[in-house]
Design a protein around this motif. Sequence first.
Motif, mmCIF file in Angstrom:
data_model
loop_
_atom_site.group_PDB
_atom_site.id
_atom_site.type_symbol
_atom_site.label_atom_id
_atom_site.label_comp_id
_atom_site.label_asym_id
_atom_site.label_seq_id
_atom_site.Cartn_x
_atom_site.Cartn_y
_atom_site.Cartn_z
ATOM 1 N N THR A 56 1.052 -1.169 -0.081
ATOM 2 C CA THR A 56 0.060 -0.056 0.016
ATOM 3 C C THR A 56 1.018 1.299 -0.026
ATOM 4 O OG1 THR A 56 -0.313 -0.335 2.248
ATOM 5 C CG2 THR A 56 -2.079 -0.947 0.945
ATOM 6 N N ARG A 57 2.313 1.306 0.427
ATOM 7 C CA ARG A 57 2.793 2.492 0.345
ATOM 8 C C ARG A 57 3.971 2.333 -0.917
ATOM 9 N NH1 ARG A 57 7.752 3.341 3.040
ATOM 10 N NH2 ARG A 57 8.155 5.482 3.856
ATOM 11 N N ARG A 58 4.075 3.317 -1.573
ATOM 12 C CA ARG A 58 4.828 3.143 -3.047
ATOM 13 C C ARG A 58 6.240 3.382 -2.856
ATOM 14 N NH1 ARG A 58 3.423 6.867 -6.886
ATOM 15 N NH2 ARG A 58 4.069 5.398 -8.528
ATOM 16 N N GLY A 67 6.755 4.014 15.815
ATOM 17 C CA GLY A 67 7.233 3.069 15.211
ATOM 18 C C GLY A 67 8.746 3.289 14.434
ATOM 19 N N HIS A 68 8.603 4.662 13.969
ATOM 20 C CA HIS A 68 9.703 5.085 13.361
ATOM 21 C C HIS A 68 11.017 4.839 14.309
ATOM 22 C CE1 HIS A 68 7.158 8.142 11.201
ATOM 23 N NE2 HIS A 68 7.066 7.018 10.744
ATOM 24 N N HIS A 69 10.782 5.375 15.615
ATOM 25 C CA HIS A 69 11.748 5.230 16.738
ATOM 26 C C HIS A 69 12.425 3.887 16.972
ATOM 27 C CE1 HIS A 69 13.101 7.497 20.573
ATOM 28 N NE2 HIS A 69 14.059 6.759 20.103
ATOM 29 N N GLN A 84 16.283 14.060 4.678
ATOM 30 C CA GLN A 84 15.091 14.450 3.969
ATOM 31 C C GLN A 84 13.945 14.662 4.878
ATOM 32 O OE1 GLN A 84 14.658 15.852 0.996
ATOM 33 N NE2 GLN A 84 12.372 15.862 0.813
ATOM 34 N N CYS A 85 13.540 13.536 5.315
ATOM 35 C CA CYS A 85 12.473 13.386 6.323
ATOM 36 C C CYS A 85 12.882 13.427 7.699
ATOM 37 C CB CYS A 85 11.496 12.319 6.111
ATOM 38 S SG CYS A 85 10.174 12.175 7.337
ATOM 39 N N HIS A 86 13.099 14.433 8.249
ATOM 40 C CA HIS A 86 13.404 14.663 9.857
ATOM 41 C C HIS A 86 12.696 13.757 10.809
ATOM 42 C CE1 HIS A 86 13.924 16.629 13.646
ATOM 43 N NE2 HIS A 86 15.080 16.806 13.476
ATOM 44 N N GLY A 123 4.439 13.895 8.402
ATOM 45 C CA GLY A 123 5.267 14.557 9.400
ATOM 46 C C GLY A 123 6.244 15.284 8.846
ATOM 47 N N SER A 124 6.465 15.365 7.303
ATOM 48 C CA SER A 124 7.350 16.088 6.595
ATOM 49 C C SER A 124 6.985 16.903 5.518
ATOM 50 C CB SER A 124 8.550 15.425 6.610
ATOM 51 O OG SER A 124 8.656 14.684 5.494
ATOM 52 N N ARG A 125 5.984 16.143 4.799
ATOM 53 C CA ARG A 125 5.544 16.691 3.540
ATOM 54 C C ARG A 125 4.766 18.077 3.331
ATOM 55 N NH1 ARG A 125 5.090 11.299 -0.285
ATOM 56 N NH2 ARG A 125 7.302 10.448 0.100
ATOM 57 N N GLU A 131 0.163 14.760 10.680
ATOM 58 C CA GLU A 131 -0.676 13.773 11.373
ATOM 59 C C GLU A 131 0.003 13.408 12.701
ATOM 60 O OE1 GLU A 131 -1.140 10.108 9.072
ATOM 61 O OE2 GLU A 131 -1.390 10.993 7.266
ATOM 62 N N PHE A 132 1.642 13.296 12.511
ATOM 63 C CA PHE A 132 2.091 12.832 13.738
ATOM 64 C C PHE A 132 3.492 13.829 13.818
ATOM 65 C CE2 PHE A 132 2.533 10.188 10.173
ATOM 66 C CZ PHE A 132 4.027 10.340 9.961
ATOM 67 N N GLY A 133 3.634 14.723 13.211
ATOM 68 C CA GLY A 133 4.658 15.377 13.650
ATOM 69 C C GLY A 133 5.058 15.958 14.996
ATOM 70 N N LEU A 142 -0.797 13.219 -1.425
ATOM 71 C CA LEU A 142 0.713 13.466 -1.126
ATOM 72 C C LEU A 142 1.403 12.405 -0.667
ATOM 73 C CD1 LEU A 142 1.874 17.036 -0.507
ATOM 74 C CD2 LEU A 142 2.035 15.651 -2.566
ATOM 75 N N HIS A 143 0.861 11.148 -0.321
ATOM 76 C CA HIS A 143 1.479 9.994 0.172
ATOM 77 C C HIS A 143 1.831 9.133 -1.033
ATOM 78 C CE1 HIS A 143 0.108 10.229 4.542
ATOM 79 N NE2 HIS A 143 -0.971 10.977 3.750
ATOM 80 N N SER A 144 0.903 8.772 -1.801
ATOM 81 C CA SER A 144 0.951 7.875 -2.870
ATOM 82 C C SER A 144 1.165 8.600 -4.271
ATOM 83 C CB SER A 144 0.053 7.019 -2.956
ATOM 84 O OG SER A 144 -1.211 7.475 -3.402
HETATM 85 FE FE1 CFM Z 1 8.619 11.051 6.573
HETATM 86 FE FE2 CFM Z 1 7.423 9.704 4.480
HETATM 87 FE FE3 CFM Z 1 6.228 11.811 5.705
HETATM 88 FE FE4 CFM Z 1 6.672 9.437 7.161
HETATM 89 FE FE5 CFM Z 1 4.161 8.495 6.310
HETATM 90 FE FE6 CFM Z 1 4.951 8.523 3.727
HETATM 91 FE FE7 CFM Z 1 3.895 10.824 4.587
HETATM 92 MO MO1 CFM Z 1 2.569 8.637 4.217
HETATM 93 S S1 CFM Z 1 8.571 8.925 6.199
HETATM 94 S S2 CFM Z 1 6.839 11.509 7.973
HETATM 95 S S3 CFM Z 1 5.238 7.970 8.096
HETATM 96 S S4 CFM Z 1 7.981 11.890 4.583
HETATM 97 S S5 CFM Z 1 4.187 7.100 4.671
HETATM 98 S S6 CFM Z 1 7.130 8.391 2.859
HETATM 99 S S7 CFM Z 1 3.922 10.080 2.765
HETATM 100 S S8 CFM Z 1 2.599 9.750 6.202
HETATM 101 S S9 CFM Z 1 4.620 12.999 4.835
#
Ligand code: CFM
Length: 527
Positions: free
Chosen positions: A80-82, A178-180, A255-257, A339-341, A362-364, A474-476
Motif C-alpha cells: 500500500t505504500r509506494r 514505530g519510526h523510533h 530529507q524526512c526529519h 510528518g514532513s511533506r 498527522e504525527f509530527g 501526497l503520500h502515494s
Molecule cells: Fe516522512 Fe515519509 Fe512523511 Fe513519514 Fe508517512 Fe510517507 Fe507521509 Mo505517508 S516517512 S513523515 S510516516 S515523508 S508514509 S514517505 S507519505 S505519512 S509525510
Amino acid sequence: MEKVLDQYNSRVYKNRKEHMVTVNRNEKNEIAANVRTIPGIITQRGCCYAGCKGVVLGPIKDAFIITHGPIGCAFYSWGTRRHKAKKEDGVDNYLHYCFSTDMQEADIVFGGEKKLKKAIEEAMDLFHPSTIMICSTCPVGLIGDDIHAVAKWAEQEYKIKCIAFSCEGYKGVSQSAGHHIANNQLVRYVIGEGDREIKTKFAVNILGEYNIGGDGWETERLLKRIGYEVVSTFTGDSSMDDLKNAHKANLSLVQCHRSINYIAELIETKYGIPWMKVNFIGVEGTIETLKNIARYFNDPELMARTEAVIADELDLIEEDMAYYKSKLKGKTAAIYVGGSRAHHYQFLLDDLGVHTILAGYEFGHREEYEGREVIPFVKPDADSKNIESITVQPDPEKYHVYLSEEDINRLKEEKLLDYYGGMVKDMNDGTYMVDDLNHFETEEFLKLLKPDIFFSGIKDKFVAQKGGTLSRQLHSYDYSGPYSCFRGAVNFARDITMGIYTPAWSYVKTPWKSAPILEGTIGGGKA
Ligand code: CFM
Ligand code: HCA
C-alpha cells in the motif's frame, strides 16, 4: 478557526484549540503535537506497527519481514505504500510479498512463539533469506510472546541475521513511535557492520528518503551527476548491505526529519558523521540544498560542478515550469500529511505561485512545526517515555571526521548542520497550522477556506473530492511521480494543472443536496 472549534463541547474545544495556530511570525506559534488523539475522533493517524514495518523497514528489499499477528495488519501493509525498488543482481527482493504468522484464537490463548518459529522454518525452506525481521502487532505484546528470544534462536539455528521489533500498534500515539523503534534496532544491529570500499570523499547517506514514486532515484541521479557517492539511502530501494555501510559516509543528508532523526543523531555520536537537513522537493529548495551540501564539502571543483549541473537541469525545465506557473499562479492549497511533506511541498507550490493557506501533520512533533530549538522545552509524557531511547558511544575504530572541529562548530552555529527549523518559519502570517486534523475539521476547514486543492491521503481524499474540492494524494502521489528535484517538479506541476483544469467533481451534485436521504421521526418529532 473559532468557527470550527465552536462546534465542540468545552473539553474537546480546549484540547483541539491547542493543536491549532494562526501563524504570526512575530510570536512563538506554539502548538500541541505528538499527544493522544481524543478517543472517538476520526483521526487520520496510523499506528506504531505501520511506522516501523510499513514506513522504515518496508522498503529494505532483501529483508524478509514477518508480521507476527492476526492477518489484518500484514494485509493492510501489503503493497500500500509506494516505495519502489529495482532488482539488483545478488540481492533478494521481497517487496511484493507479504509474510505473516496469521495468528488465530488458539495462538492468542496458548502463545504464538511456536507458530513464529514455524514461520521462520518455512521461510528458510522456501526462500533462504539472509535477513529476517519480525514485527509485532498489538496482541503479541498483550500476550507476551518473546519475539527477541525467537530471533536469537533463528540466528543460531540458521546463521542468518534475525532482528525483532516490538512495534505493537498500540505503542505511542501514532506511526511516530514505530519510526523510533525501527531506528533503534537499525543502529544496534545493522549500521556499522559493512566493509564496503568507499570511492570518493564526497560520500553521503540520504536519510528519510523512501523512494515513493521514485523520488529517491531522481535525487540519487542528481547527486551522482554532481559527483557524490550515495553510500546508503534510509531506506528507499536499499539493501541490507547498503545500510550496513552507512558509517562510511562523510555527511548524512536528512530529507524526512521526523522518521529518521534518531539515526542521524546516533550515527553522528557513534561514527562522527554530522547531518544536514535537506529538501529535494521544489526547484528553489533543491538549488539551496545542493549549494549547502557543496559548502560542507568545501571543494572548488565540486562547487563549480554543482553550479553547472543546476544550470543544466534548470535549462531543461524552465519553459515547462513557466507554462504551469502561468496556469496555477494565485491558486490556494491546503496540505495535510504525515510528518514532513506538509512542509516540503510548500516550497514546490511556491515555485508555481500557489499559496498554502492551511498545513498540518498527522504525527509530527513540535520540532517539525516550530524547529529543533523547542526540543529542550518539550515535556515527555507517559506515551513518549514508553518508547525506548538508546544512547551510543564513539566507536574506537570507525569514528572518523571530514572537517575540523572548528569548521563543524562554525557550520553548526550557522544552522547548516544538525538543525531543522520546522514548518512555521516558512509559512505566511494569517495562514493556519493544524495538528492531527480530523475528518470533521477537514470538512469544516474546506468549507470555510475553500482552497483550490487539498493534498492528503487515501482516507480523507474522497471526502474532499466528493465535496467538490480537487484532491491529490501526497503520500502515494496518486500513483504518479517522481516529484523530487528539477524533473520531478515538472511532473508535479503537470499533475496539479491537469487536476485544476479538470474540475469534474465540482459538477457532481451530491444526492443529499437535492433530496433528503433519510425520512422518519426522532422522539416523535419530524426528522
Ligand atoms: Fe516522512 Fe515519509 Fe512523511 Fe513519514 Fe508517512 Fe510517507 Fe507521509 Mo505517508 S516517512 S513523515 S510516516 S515523508 S508514509 S514517505 S507519505 S505519512 S509525510
Ligand atoms: C501509513 C502509510 C501512509 C498511508 C497513506 C494514506 C502512506 O501512514 O501507514 O493514508 O494515504 O504513505 O502509505 O502514510
